[in-house]
Write a protein that holds these residues in place. Sequence first.
Motif, PDB file in Angstrom:
ATOM      1  N   THR A 126       0.840  -1.187   0.000  1.00 17.73           N
ATOM      2  CA  THR A 126       0.000   0.000   0.000  1.00 17.73           C
ATOM      3  C   THR A 126       0.884   1.248   0.000  1.00 17.73           C
ATOM      4  N   GLU A 127       0.263   2.419   0.016  1.00 15.56           N
ATOM      5  CA  GLU A 127       1.003   3.679   0.057  1.00 15.56           C
ATOM      6  C   GLU A 127       1.567   3.910   1.454  1.00 15.56           C
ATOM      7  N   LEU A 128       2.544   4.812   1.521  1.00 14.90           N
ATOM      8  CA  LEU A 128       3.202   5.123   2.787  1.00 14.90           C
ATOM      9  C   LEU A 128       2.980   6.564   3.183  1.00 14.90           C
ATOM     10  N   ILE A 129       3.215   6.826   4.455  1.00 12.87           N
ATOM     11  CA  ILE A 129       3.310   8.182   4.964  1.00 12.87           C
ATOM     12  C   ILE A 129       4.586   8.269   5.790  1.00 12.87           C
ATOM     13  N   GLU A 130       5.477   9.190   5.465  1.00 14.73           N
ATOM     14  CA  GLU A 130       6.740   9.328   6.187  1.00 14.73           C
ATOM     15  C   GLU A 130       6.599  10.312   7.338  1.00 14.73           C
ATOM     16  N   VAL A 131       7.119   9.910   8.506  1.00 12.33           N
ATOM     17  CA  VAL A 131       7.112  10.789   9.676  1.00 12.33           C
ATOM     18  C   VAL A 131       8.483  10.739  10.335  1.00 12.33           C
ATOM     19  N   GLN A 132       8.764  11.745  11.138  1.00  8.01           N
ATOM     20  CA  GLN A 132      10.049  11.821  11.847  1.00  8.01           C
ATOM     21  C   GLN A 132       9.953  11.344  13.292  1.00  8.01           C
ATOM     22  N   GLY A 133       8.753  10.964  13.715  1.00  9.46           N
ATOM     23  CA  GLY A 133       8.626  10.488  15.082  1.00  9.46           C
ATOM     24  C   GLY A 133       7.183  10.401  15.519  1.00  9.46           C
ATOM     25  N   LEU A 134       6.984  10.033  16.779  1.00  9.76           N
ATOM     26  CA  LEU A 134       5.644   9.817  17.304  1.00  9.76           C
ATOM     27  C   LEU A 134       4.836  11.104  17.385  1.00  9.76           C
ATOM     28  N   ASP A 135       5.492  12.219  17.652  1.00 13.65           N
ATOM     29  CA  ASP A 135       4.778  13.491  17.740  1.00 13.65           C
ATOM     30  C   ASP A 135       4.179  13.883  16.392  1.00 13.65           C
ATOM     31  N   GLU A 136       4.940  13.704  15.328  1.00 10.53           N
ATOM     32  CA  GLU A 136       4.440  14.038  13.990  1.00 10.53           C
ATOM     33  C   GLU A 136       3.286  13.115  13.604  1.00 10.53           C
ATOM     34  N   LEU A 137       3.366  11.872  14.029  1.00  9.49           N
ATOM     35  CA  LEU A 137       2.288  10.914  13.778  1.00  9.49           C
ATOM     36  C   LEU A 137       0.982  11.434  14.357  1.00  9.49           C
ATOM     37  N   ALA A 138       1.040  11.880  15.600  1.00  8.39           N
ATOM     38  CA  ALA A 138      -0.153  12.387  16.266  1.00  8.39           C
ATOM     39  C   ALA A 138      -0.683  13.647  15.592  1.00  8.39           C
ATOM     40  N   LYS A 142      -5.684  10.535  12.067  1.00  5.42           N
ATOM     41  CA  LYS A 142      -6.199   9.335  11.413  1.00  5.42           C
ATOM     42  C   LYS A 142      -6.482   9.534   9.928  1.00  5.42           C
ATOM     43  N   GLU A 143      -6.932  10.694   9.546  1.00  2.08           N
ATOM     44  CA  GLU A 143      -7.316  10.955   8.161  1.00  2.08           C
ATOM     45  C   GLU A 143      -6.176  10.705   7.172  1.00  2.08           C
ATOM     46  N   LYS A 144      -4.948  11.075   7.556  1.00  5.85           N
ATOM     47  CA  LYS A 144      -3.803  10.924   6.647  1.00  5.85           C
ATOM     48  C   LYS A 144      -3.052   9.607   6.826  1.00  5.85           C
ATOM     49  N   ILE A 145      -3.386   8.869   7.892  1.00  3.93           N
ATOM     50  CA  ILE A 145      -2.628   7.653   8.210  1.00  3.93           C
ATOM     51  C   ILE A 145      -3.403   6.382   7.895  1.00  3.93           C
ATOM     52  N   GLU A 146      -4.708   6.394   8.078  1.00  2.09           N
ATOM     53  CA  GLU A 146      -5.513   5.184   7.955  1.00  2.09           C
ATOM     54  C   GLU A 146      -5.309   4.484   6.613  1.00  2.09           C
ATOM     55  N   GLY A 147      -5.049   3.166   6.691  1.00  2.50           N
ATOM     56  CA  GLY A 147      -4.884   2.355   5.497  1.00  2.50           C
ATOM     57  C   GLY A 147      -3.483   2.397   4.900  1.00  2.50           C
ATOM     58  N   ARG A 148      -2.599   3.155   5.488  1.00  2.00           N
ATOM     59  CA  ARG A 148      -1.240   3.292   4.949  1.00  2.00           C
ATOM     60  C   ARG A 148      -0.211   2.595   5.841  1.00  2.00           C
ATOM     61  N   ILE A 149       0.995   2.462   5.302  1.00  2.00           N
ATOM     62  CA  ILE A 149       2.158   2.025   6.073  1.00  2.00           C
ATOM     63  C   ILE A 149       2.855   3.275   6.587  1.00  2.00           C
ATOM     64  N   VAL A 150       3.121   3.325   7.862  1.00  2.00           N
ATOM     65  CA  VAL A 150       3.860   4.456   8.443  1.00  2.00           C
ATOM     66  C   VAL A 150       5.350   4.175   8.331  1.00  2.00           C
ATOM     67  N   PHE A 151       6.063   5.118   7.770  1.00  2.00           N
ATOM     68  CA  PHE A 151       7.519   5.026   7.599  1.00  2.00           C
ATOM     69  C   PHE A 151       8.182   6.000   8.563  1.00  2.00           C
ATOM     70  N   TYR A 152       8.728   5.456   9.659  1.00  2.00           N
ATOM     71  CA  TYR A 152       9.450   6.276  10.639  1.00  2.00           C
ATOM     72  C   TYR A 152      10.884   6.457  10.153  1.00  2.00           C
ATOM     73  N   ASN A 153      11.285   7.696   9.955  1.00  2.00           N
ATOM     74  CA  ASN A 153      12.595   7.939   9.336  1.00  2.00           C
ATOM     75  C   ASN A 153      13.441   8.943  10.116  1.00  2.00           C
ATOM     76  N   ARG A 154      13.275   8.989  11.439  1.00  2.00           N
ATOM     77  CA  ARG A 154      14.135   9.880  12.222  1.00  2.00           C
ATOM     78  C   ARG A 154      15.479   9.194  12.456  1.00  2.00           C
ATOM     79  N   PRO A 155      16.587   9.790  11.997  1.00  2.00           N
ATOM     80  CA  PRO A 155      17.902   9.145  12.147  1.00  2.00           C
ATOM     81  C   PRO A 155      18.491   9.377  13.528  1.00  2.00           C
ATOM     82  N   MET A 156      19.483   8.569  13.868  1.00  2.00           N
ATOM     83  CA  MET A 156      20.280   8.846  15.056  1.00  2.00           C
ATOM     84  C   MET A 156      21.037  10.151  14.834  1.00  2.00           C
TER      85      MET A 156
END
Length: 464
Positions: A126-138, A142-156
């Motif tokens: 399915t499509e993805l949504i990229e976020v930098q962390g849990l705060d951005e997810l919140a 739900k409208e932009k996340i539902e049905g998608r794969i969440v891609f967490y991409n915050r680096p060390m």
Amino acid sequence: MKKLLVTFWILPILCFSQMTDEEQLEQIYKTALTESKAYEWLDHLSNQIGGRLSGSLNAERAVAYTKAEMEKLALDRVYLQPVMVPKWTRGIAEYAFIESEPGLTTPVNICALGGSVATPAGGLKTELIEVQGLDELAALGKEKIEGRIVFYNRPMQADVINTFEAYGGCVDQRYSGAAEAAKYGAVGVIVRSMNLRIDDLPHTGSMSYGELPINKRIPAAAISTKHADILSTMLELNPKIKFHFRQTCKVYPDVLSYNVIGEIKGSEFPNEIITIGGHLDSWDLGDGSHDDGAGCVQSMEVLHLLKKTGYTPKRTIRVVMFMNEENGLRGGNKYAEVAKAKGENHVFALESDSGGFTPRGFSFDCSDENFEKITAWKPLFEPYLIHYFKKGGSGADIGPLKGDGIVLAGLRPDSQRYFDHHHAANDTFEHVNKRELELGAATMTALVYLIDKYGTILPKKIKG
């Protein structure tokens, strides 16, 4: 003749009793670099047994091996402490690709996170949504996340010198990312590997669904840093690309395992216990040489070095090979639970769980009075380039022992290369330097010797 023989027998004891601390440390380091068994033990754990995931056959074999090797050291006691541990299996190799358009795909390297559920049998795409962390997810909701794969991409964070601090700054997205994403209707999670290096190796690690019901749990996997960067770039160019991944991991009921324990009884204060340890379990992608085979064999080596140098401990020195640090901490919790139930008096605990790299010093979780006493010994370590003595932090497995008066400590090797290997397929024996491993064992032994000889400062009891 009989008098002469007695003189020769007593002479080494008299010489040893007159050793200064500087001389004793010199003897410890010399013996570690010339007569250590640590590298040989690690060779067997890594190359003859391999990855030792809790609940696995290899974990059972590691328990039997370390118990047998400690028995060869002629300790006062070697025994197994039962503990129930989780059992999770990875299944067949994971598979993933990025689909730019139908029929046009780019394979990428992923691995399931420890404890994750499987994808559907045919995989998930399915499509993805990229976020930098849990705060951005919140913030997305739900409208932009539902049905998608969440891609967490915050680096060390690359500019943090202590790489464990950098790791702590982003590991929440691996541990809690799936549970949080599921709340907003996500169908899967892909997490950037906890690694400062850009390479092709995905890094696994523990994750938790918290209180999420089983039927609401979504699959979670780590993606290599190189492919995380590629995925991010492709998403920027085309937010409609799709991601496909398949994994067949499975969670089973808990199984019986063991902490492996060996000890030398104290000659003057046997009821005061000094505990040293590492965790025997490891992830399954590599052979667990740095995490934490190194800490286990270094801990065993402490007892070997004390015996080889002829030192008789005043206090009981106990080595513990903890089981299940990686995905549950069951071994550490069980050890502390049993110690409390027996009313044992632990005065000091030291853990090695930061890899077998060049030792730099220690971190301590203790009172100011004890820290001041210990740092007074720092000049003894400086000839060995051990300069790092800092308050704050010790080790996960010994953490449950924390209480009034006990001093907790962690060996702190150079951390710059640790996360190149952490939880990845290249955590293997050839990446451990024999001399660095032995220096770490000697450094641990030196501190244990000083703690045993001089004791710790107990808290003052308030009358009334």
